[in-house]
Design a protein around this motif. Structure first.
Motif, PDB file in Angstrom:
ATOM      1  N   ILE A 159      -3.992  10.228   1.521  1.00 56.79           N
ATOM      2  CA  ILE A 159      -4.585   9.315   0.539  1.00 56.79           C
ATOM      3  C   ILE A 159      -3.802   8.007   0.569  1.00 56.79           C
ATOM      4  O   ILE A 159      -2.573   8.030   0.626  1.00 56.79           O
ATOM      5  N   ILE A 160      -4.506   6.902   0.524  1.00 56.58           N
ATOM      6  CA  ILE A 160      -3.836   5.603   0.428  1.00 56.58           C
ATOM      7  C   ILE A 160      -4.246   4.931  -0.868  1.00 56.58           C
ATOM      8  O   ILE A 160      -5.409   5.021  -1.283  1.00 56.58           O
ATOM      9  N   SER A 161      -3.273   4.322  -1.522  1.00 51.01           N
ATOM     10  CA  SER A 161      -3.532   3.624  -2.773  1.00 51.01           C
ATOM     11  C   SER A 161      -2.996   2.208  -2.633  1.00 51.01           C
ATOM     12  O   SER A 161      -1.898   2.004  -2.125  1.00 51.01           O
ATOM     13  N   TRP A 162      -3.782   1.239  -3.070  1.00 49.65           N
ATOM     14  CA  TRP A 162      -3.342  -0.157  -2.899  1.00 49.65           C
ATOM     15  C   TRP A 162      -3.941  -1.064  -3.966  1.00 49.65           C
ATOM     16  O   TRP A 162      -5.149  -1.028  -4.211  1.00 49.65           O
ATOM     17  N   ASN A 163      -3.073  -1.885  -4.558  1.00 53.12           N
ATOM     18  CA  ASN A 163      -3.547  -2.950  -5.438  1.00 53.12           C
ATOM     19  C   ASN A 163      -3.701  -4.190  -4.554  1.00 53.12           C
ATOM     20  O   ASN A 163      -2.721  -4.796  -4.155  1.00 53.12           O
ATOM     21  N   VAL A 164      -4.953  -4.557  -4.241  1.00 55.70           N
ATOM     22  CA  VAL A 164      -5.175  -5.637  -3.267  1.00 55.70           C
ATOM     23  C   VAL A 164      -5.145  -7.028  -3.873  1.00 55.70           C
ATOM     24  O   VAL A 164      -5.115  -8.010  -3.154  1.00 55.70           O
ATOM     25  N   ARG A 165      -5.210  -7.110  -5.230  1.00 49.16           N
ATOM     26  CA  ARG A 165      -5.269  -8.432  -5.854  1.00 49.16           C
ATOM     27  C   ARG A 165      -6.486  -9.218  -5.365  1.00 49.16           C
ATOM     28  O   ARG A 165      -6.342 -10.338  -4.887  1.00 49.16           O
ATOM     29  N   GLY A 166      -7.645  -8.608  -5.477  1.00 46.01           N
ATOM     30  CA  GLY A 166      -8.884  -9.311  -5.128  1.00 46.01           C
ATOM     31  C   GLY A 166      -9.383  -8.949  -3.749  1.00 46.01           C
ATOM     32  O   GLY A 166      -8.657  -9.057  -2.774  1.00 46.01           O
ATOM     33  N   LEU A 167     -10.655  -8.469  -3.723  1.00 42.17           N
ATOM     34  CA  LEU A 167     -11.258  -8.092  -2.440  1.00 42.17           C
ATOM     35  C   LEU A 167     -12.244  -9.157  -1.975  1.00 42.17           C
ATOM     36  O   LEU A 167     -12.986  -8.949  -1.033  1.00 42.17           O
ATOM     37  N   LYS A 203      -4.289   4.192   9.653  1.00 44.85           N
ATOM     38  CA  LYS A 203      -3.784   5.384   8.965  1.00 44.85           C
ATOM     39  C   LYS A 203      -4.780   6.538   8.913  1.00 44.85           C
ATOM     40  O   LYS A 203      -4.398   7.660   8.598  1.00 44.85           O
ATOM     41  N   ASN A 204      -6.045   6.258   9.123  1.00 44.87           N
ATOM     42  CA  ASN A 204      -7.059   7.311   9.051  1.00 44.87           C
ATOM     43  C   ASN A 204      -7.013   8.142   7.777  1.00 44.87           C
ATOM     44  O   ASN A 204      -6.917   9.363   7.851  1.00 44.87           O
ATOM     45  N   PRO A 205      -7.048   7.523   6.599  1.00 45.19           N
ATOM     46  CA  PRO A 205      -6.948   8.303   5.374  1.00 45.19           C
ATOM     47  C   PRO A 205      -8.241   9.072   5.088  1.00 45.19           C
ATOM     48  O   PRO A 205      -9.306   8.674   5.561  1.00 45.19           O
ATOM     49  N   PHE A 206      -8.125  10.157   4.326  1.00 42.05           N
ATOM     50  CA  PHE A 206      -9.322  10.861   3.845  1.00 42.05           C
ATOM     51  C   PHE A 206      -9.922  10.060   2.683  1.00 42.05           C
ATOM     52  O   PHE A 206     -11.125   9.970   2.542  1.00 42.05           O
ATOM     53  N   ILE A 207      -9.000   9.514   1.868  1.00 38.88           N
ATOM     54  CA  ILE A 207      -9.431   8.808   0.653  1.00 38.88           C
ATOM     55  C   ILE A 207      -8.603   7.533   0.526  1.00 38.88           C
ATOM     56  O   ILE A 207      -7.412   7.536   0.820  1.00 38.88           O
ATOM     57  N   ILE A 208      -9.235   6.445   0.090  1.00 41.21           N
ATOM     58  CA  ILE A 208      -8.465   5.235  -0.209  1.00 41.21           C
ATOM     59  C   ILE A 208      -8.833   4.761  -1.616  1.00 41.21           C
ATOM     60  O   ILE A 208     -10.006   4.691  -1.971  1.00 41.21           O
ATOM     61  N   CYS A 209      -7.790   4.525  -2.429  1.00 45.53           N
ATOM     62  CA  CYS A 209      -7.984   4.091  -3.816  1.00 45.53           C
ATOM     63  C   CYS A 209      -7.522   2.641  -3.919  1.00 45.53           C
ATOM     64  O   CYS A 209      -6.361   2.346  -3.632  1.00 45.53           O
ATOM     65  N   PRO A 219       0.860  -1.186   0.000  1.00 45.47           N
ATOM     66  CA  PRO A 219       0.000   0.000   0.000  1.00 45.47           C
ATOM     67  C   PRO A 219       0.901   1.242   0.000  1.00 45.47           C
ATOM     68  O   PRO A 219       1.965   1.233   0.602  1.00 45.47           O
ATOM     69  N   LEU A 220       0.469   2.284  -0.696  1.00 46.61           N
ATOM     70  CA  LEU A 220       1.238   3.529  -0.747  1.00 46.61           C
ATOM     71  C   LEU A 220       0.451   4.617  -0.051  1.00 46.61           C
ATOM     72  O   LEU A 220      -0.760   4.712  -0.229  1.00 46.61           O
ATOM     73  N   GLU A 221       1.161   5.421   0.697  1.00 46.53           N
ATOM     74  CA  GLU A 221       0.487   6.483   1.422  1.00 46.53           C
ATOM     75  C   GLU A 221       0.998   7.833   0.935  1.00 46.53           C
ATOM     76  O   GLU A 221       2.197   8.041   0.834  1.00 46.53           O
ATOM     77  N   LEU A 222       0.070   8.731   0.600  1.00 48.31           N
ATOM     78  CA  LEU A 222       0.452  10.107   0.288  1.00 48.31           C
ATOM     79  C   LEU A 222       0.006  10.944   1.467  1.00 48.31           C
ATOM     80  O   LEU A 222      -1.185  11.031   1.760  1.00 48.31           O
ATOM     81  N   SER A 223       0.956  11.540   2.153  1.00 56.34           N
ATOM     82  CA  SER A 223       0.606  12.259   3.362  1.00 56.34           C
ATOM     83  C   SER A 223       0.898  13.732   3.206  1.00 56.34           C
ATOM     84  O   SER A 223       1.923  14.103   2.648  1.00 56.34           O
ATOM     85  N   VAL A 224      -0.023  14.541   3.663  1.00 54.76           N
ATOM     86  CA  VAL A 224       0.128  15.985   3.570  1.00 54.76           C
ATOM     87  C   VAL A 224       0.071  16.532   4.980  1.00 54.76           C
ATOM     88  O   VAL A 224      -0.995  16.719   5.533  1.00 54.76           O
ATOM     89  N   ASP A 225       1.241  16.715   5.570  1.00 53.04           N
ATOM     90  CA  ASP A 225       1.268  17.179   6.945  1.00 53.04           C
ATOM     91  C   ASP A 225       1.466  18.693   6.949  1.00 53.04           C
ATOM     92  O   ASP A 225       2.582  19.185   6.952  1.00 53.04           O
TER      93      ASP A 225
END
Lengths: 179, 81
Positions: free
Chosen positions: B3-11, B27-33, A145-151
């Motif tokens: 923002i978090i982005s992840w290729n999960v390979r099947g949900l 992580k408490n992201p605003f958006i997850i892709c 997973p990749l995280e883009l963080s804006v602190d």
């Protein structure tokens, strides 16, 4: 809004109303289909010039040979070039990756690549100047997973520069104390 | 803004959904892709279970056969789409 291989959301932050657009991309593996996706993305991005735009996802492409390591094959140079052209033509910014060098690993441990990233518009980098992208631990997928963080709050200590010889100037110490 | 982005390979499997749930909680992201869901339908119940709460909205593209599929989820308290 969505089109083939891409899902787009446009919105704003509740807190301050700043508008942005996020593209969630899952690009195909073959170069011909990829070119179609790059072209479609480019035409959308041109309509969003000077906006806060972020592209993220699995681009199935690398920017240079060093971003892919495998046993048999090597990264095809032409593929890197078309991907780089897409990034450069649209003035996108690929921030340095923190945490790891690669974002995809095959189970055998010999193949790895960085086909996965965030690409940001100029305007995004101006709105949130201290963004960073971080690869997290891999878990159950072969992709990190990749995280883009804006602190926004954490700018770190303010840099200070002084010359040692200033201290020799008469009245220097009292000047600094009074300031 | 995170923002978090992840290729999960099947949900489809419970483990993957639980992993997404952990990621959101940690992580408490605003958006997850998420890419490669391999699901033809994604509903609000699935999204709320992965988000671990009601304050979530989502948009998705279904998989073609058993491959592909993307979903974007966001925190409705932080983001208005």
């Amino acid at each position: 809004m969505s089109f083939e291989h891409v899902l787009v959301i446009s919105g704003c932050l509740v807190k301050n109303g700043v508008q942005f657009t996020v593209f969630n991309v899952y690009a195909p593996c073959d170069s011909t289909s990829q070119q179609v996706v790059w072209n479609n993305l480019s035409s959308r991005l041109q309509m969003l010039s000077d906006m806060n735009v972020c592209l993220c996802g699995d681009f199935n492409a690398v920017r240079c040979m060093e971003e892919r390591r495998s046993v048999g094959g090597v990264a095809r140079y032409g593929w890197c070039a078309t991907y780089n052209n897409f990034i450069e033509d649209n003035f996108l910014v690929d921030l340095p990756l923190r945490g790891r060098n690669f974002t995809w690993f095959r189970g055998d441990g010999n193949s790895m690549s960085r086909i996965y990233m965030f690409l940001l518009s100029d305007r995004w980098c101006l709105t949130w100047p201290n963004c960073f992208q971080m690869a997290l631990s891999r878990g159950v997928s072969d992709h990190c997973p990749l995280e883009l963080s804006v602190d926004v709050e954490n700018w770190g200590p303010r840099p200070l520069q002084m010359l040692k010889c200033w201290a020799l100037t008469p009245g220097y110490k009292s000047f600094v104390c009074n300031k | 803004m995170k923002i978090i982005s992840w290729n999960v390979r099947g949900l489809g499997s419970f483990e993957k959904r639980r992993e997404v749930c952990h990621l959101v909680r940690e992580k408490n992201p605003f958006i997850i892709c998420i890419q490669e869901t391999k699901l033809s339908v994604i509903d609000v119940i699935l999204c709320k279970s992965m988000w671990g709460g009601d304050c979530v909205d989502f948009s998705y593209r279904p998989s073609v056969g058993a491959s592909g599929g993307i979903v974007t989820m966001w925190d409705t308290k932080e983001v208005e789409v």
